[in-house]
Scaffold this motif. Structure first.
Motif, PDB file in Angstrom:
ATOM      1  N   GLY A   1       0.835  -1.193   0.000  1.00 58.59           N
ATOM      2  CA  GLY A   1       0.000   0.000   0.000  1.00 58.59           C
ATOM      3  C   GLY A   1       0.869   1.241   0.000  1.00 58.59           C
ATOM      4  O   GLY A   1       2.103   1.167   0.015  1.00 58.59           O
TER       5      GLY A   1
ATOM      6  N   TYR B   1      -2.045  -5.184  -1.145  1.00 59.80           N
ATOM      7  CA  TYR B   1      -2.987  -4.766  -0.105  1.00 59.80           C
ATOM      8  C   TYR B   1      -3.233  -3.273  -0.210  1.00 59.80           C
ATOM      9  O   TYR B   1      -2.383  -2.510  -0.662  1.00 59.80           O
ATOM     10  CB  TYR B   1      -2.469  -5.134   1.287  1.00 59.80           C
ATOM     11  CG  TYR B   1      -1.224  -4.395   1.718  1.00 59.80           C
ATOM     12  CD1 TYR B   1      -1.295  -3.153   2.348  1.00 59.80           C
ATOM     13  CD2 TYR B   1       0.040  -4.941   1.504  1.00 59.80           C
ATOM     14  CE1 TYR B   1      -0.147  -2.472   2.746  1.00 59.80           C
ATOM     15  CE2 TYR B   1       1.187  -4.265   1.895  1.00 59.80           C
ATOM     16  CZ  TYR B   1       1.088  -3.036   2.512  1.00 59.80           C
ATOM     17  OH  TYR B   1       2.225  -2.358   2.891  1.00 59.80           O
ATOM     18  N   SER B   2      -4.442  -2.840   0.179  1.00 57.96           N
ATOM     19  CA  SER B   2      -4.834  -1.433   0.145  1.00 57.96           C
ATOM     20  C   SER B   2      -4.642  -0.874  -1.262  1.00 57.96           C
ATOM     21  O   SER B   2      -5.141  -1.460  -2.215  1.00 57.96           O
ATOM     22  CB  SER B   2      -4.043  -0.652   1.204  1.00 57.96           C
ATOM     23  OG  SER B   2      -4.557   0.650   1.362  1.00 57.96           O
TER      24      SER B   2
ATOM     25  N   SER C   1      -8.374  -5.741   0.466  1.00 59.04           N
ATOM     26  CA  SER C   1      -8.951  -4.446   0.863  1.00 59.04           C
ATOM     27  C   SER C   1      -8.684  -3.367  -0.176  1.00 59.04           C
ATOM     28  O   SER C   1      -8.392  -2.215   0.162  1.00 59.04           O
ATOM     29  CB  SER C   1      -8.403  -4.000   2.228  1.00 59.04           C
ATOM     30  OG  SER C   1      -8.640  -4.959   3.214  1.00 59.04           O
TER      31      SER C   1
ATOM     32  N   HIS D   1      -8.771  -2.228   8.043  1.00 59.73           N
ATOM     33  CA  HIS D   1      -7.810  -1.880   7.001  1.00 59.73           C
ATOM     34  C   HIS D   1      -6.416  -1.876   7.632  1.00 59.73           C
ATOM     35  O   HIS D   1      -5.792  -0.828   7.803  1.00 59.73           O
ATOM     36  CB  HIS D   1      -8.168  -0.507   6.434  1.00 59.73           C
ATOM     37  CG  HIS D   1      -7.661  -0.274   5.049  1.00 59.73           C
ATOM     38  ND1 HIS D   1      -8.238  -0.850   3.937  1.00 59.73           N
ATOM     39  CD2 HIS D   1      -6.613   0.461   4.590  1.00 59.73           C
ATOM     40  CE1 HIS D   1      -7.585  -0.457   2.859  1.00 59.73           C
ATOM     41  NE2 HIS D   1      -6.583   0.336   3.231  1.00 59.73           N
TER      42      HIS D   1
END
Length: 398
Positions: A172, A258-259, A283, A365
Motif C-alpha cells: 500500500g 494490499y490497500s 482491501s 484496514h
C-alpha cells in the motif's frame, strides 16, 4: 454504533464540546480553596481532556482503519481459518544476482533485510533466498527498489532448466517492500506454504506501487508525468526475465497487493490481461481518484475525464468486454469500508472473467487482517499460475 462510524465520531465530538462548555460554566463555582473544589477542578480537566483525545483518536481510526470493530480494539480477534470462495459470474459458471547485460536488475546489498523477521536463512537449496535489488525501467526511466524471494527449488539441480512462476506483490501507500516482507510476512508465508505443499515453487517480487516517491502514482501512466503502468506492465517483466529464470508466458505471472497495492493489482490485470492474467486485492478499491498525495493522475479536459473513467473498474465492466482474467478480492462485513463496493464489483463480473472472494465477519484496514488473508490468497494465486516452463531455449540464469 460501529467503531469506525461517523455517527460515533460526531456523538463523542459533541460530548467533548459539551464538556468544554460545562467546564467553563462550572469553573467559577469550583474556585474555592478546599479539597472538594480542587478535586472538582481536576475531574473537570481530566474529563474534558479525555473526551477531546477520544474524539481525535476515533476520527483518526475512522479515517485510517487501524481497528475495524470493537472486538479488534479489545483484542478479541477471530483466528478461524480463512476460506476462498469462487464467485459465479452472472452469465456463466462461475547463485548471486548479477547485474544483467542491460543493467535492469541491480543488487543493492542488505538494504534492511537483516532486520526483517522470517527471511530465509541457511543453505539456499534448502531455505531459498531473498535478494535486495533495484529494478530499472528502460521505458519509464524509473528505478524501484524490490525484494525478490527465490524458492529453494530455484537452486536445486533438478530444476536448473525450469522457469518459475512469478507473484508480484505490491504494498500500500506509503508502504514499500519492507512492509510486504516484515508486516505482511510474505517471504515467511511463502516458505511455509511451500513446506506444506500448498504452493508451487514461485518467485515472489515485493515492491512499492509508486515510482516517484513521495508522490503516490497509483500504477498510472500520468500524462506528462511518471509512467507507473508502463513500469509494471513492460519494464518490470522485462527486467525480471533478464536476470532470473522466470516464465516467459503470461500464464506464469500474477499480481497481488494490499490497500492501494490491491487496487493497483486489479487495475493492472484488467487493463493488461496479456501481462497479468491473475490478480488479488486485499482491501482494495475499484476506482482511482485524485488526492493530495497523487496530484492530478489523469490530465485535464475531456481526455482527462476519459482517462479517469478508464481507471474505474466498475465502468470498465459495464462498458468494455470483460477481460480474460481471474481475480480474488477481500473485504469484511464489519470494519471495512469497501464491503458494499466489493459486493457490487463481484455482481458485475461476467465471463470470461472469473472472480473469487474472501469475506471475513469482521476486520479492518490493517495488517492484522491482511496477515490472516495472505496465506489463502497466495495459495489461490499459485493455483492460477503455470509451472514449470522449460528454460532450455534461453540463456541460463543464475
Amino acid at each position: 454504533m460501529g467503531l469506525t462510524s461517523r455517527s460515533l465520531v460526531y456523538t463523542v465530538g459533541f460530548a467533548a464540546v459539551l464538556c468544554v462548555a460545562l467546564m467553563v460554566w462550572v469553573w467559577p463555582r469550583l474556585a474555592k480553596r478546599n479539597l472538594l473544589s480542587v478535586l472538582g477542578r481536576l475531574g473537570a480537566i481530566l474529563l474534558t481532556q479525555l473526551m477531546i483525545i477520544t474524539t481525535v483518536l476515533l476520527a483518526v481510526n475512522s479515517s485510517l482503519g487501524f481497528f475495524g470493530t470493537w472486538n479488534q480494539l479489545l483484542g478479541r480477534v477471530d483466528k478461524a481459518p480463512v476460506n476462498v470462495y469462487e464467485q459465479v459470474p452472472a452469465n456463466g459458471p462461475a547463485a548471486m544476482v548479477n547485474e544483467s547485460k542491460n543493467g535492469l536488475v541491480q543488487p543493492t546489498g542488505d538494504e534492511g533485510l537483516s532486520h526483517v523477521g522470517g527471511i530465509p536463512r541457511g543453505p539456499e537449496a534448502k531455505t531459498g533466498r531473498v535478494d535486495s535489488v533495484r529494478i530499472v525501467g528502460r521505458r519509464s526511466q524509473a528505478v524501484n527498489p524490490a525484494y525478490v524471494y527465490l524458492p529453494p527449488q530455484y537452486f536445486q539441480p533438478q530444476y536448473q532448466r525450469a522457469r518459475f512462476p512469478v507473484m508480484v506483490v505490491i504494498s500500500g501507500y506509503p508502504g514499500g517492500r519492507k512492509s510486504v516482507a516484515q508486516h505482511l510476512k510474505v517471504p515467511e508465508t511463502a516458505a511455509k506454504l511451500l513446506a506444506d505443499n500448498k504452493m508451487q515453487p514461485t518467485i515472489v517480487v515485493m515492491l512499492s506501487p509508486t515510482i516517484a516517491q513521495p508522490r503516490d502514482t497509483e500504477c498510472v501512466d500520468v500524462p506528462g508525468g511518471p509512467q507507473a503502468e508502463t513500469f509494471f506492465t513492460k519494464d518490470l517483466p522485462e527486467a525480471l526475465r533478464s536476470a532470473y529464470r522466470v516464465g516467459h508466458d503470461a500464464t506464469a505471472w500474477g499480481v497481488l497487493g494490499y490497500s492501494s497495492g490491491g487496487t493497483c493489482s486489479l487495475e493492472l490485470a484488467m487493463r493488461a490481461p496479456e501481462v497479468y492474467p491473475a490478480a488479488a486485492a486485499l482491501s482494495g478499491d475499484y476506482k482511482l481518484d485524485n488526492d493530495i498525495a497523487t496530484g492530478n493522475l489523469f490530465g485535464s479536459g475531456e481526455q482527462g475525464k476519459q482517462n479517469k473513467r478508464e481507471h474505474d473498474l466498475m465502468w470498465r465492466l459495464q462498458n468494455k468486454p470483460a477481460p480474460r482474467v481471474s481475480v480474488l478480492v477481500t473485504s469484511s462485513r464489519h470494519g471495512e469500508k469497501n464491503f458494499d463496493a466489493t459486493q457490487k464489483f463481484l455482481k458485475a463480473v461476467k465471463d470470461p472473467m472469473k472472480a473469487a472472494t474472501i469475506i471475513l465477519p469482521e476486520g479492518s484496514h490493517h495488517f492484522s487482517t491482511w496477515r490472516r488473508e495472505i496465506a489463502p490468497v497466495m495459495t489461490w494465486m499459485s493455483q492460477q499460475l503455470t509451472f514449470p516452463q522449460d528454460a532450455q531455449d534461453a540463456p541460463k540464469k543464475k
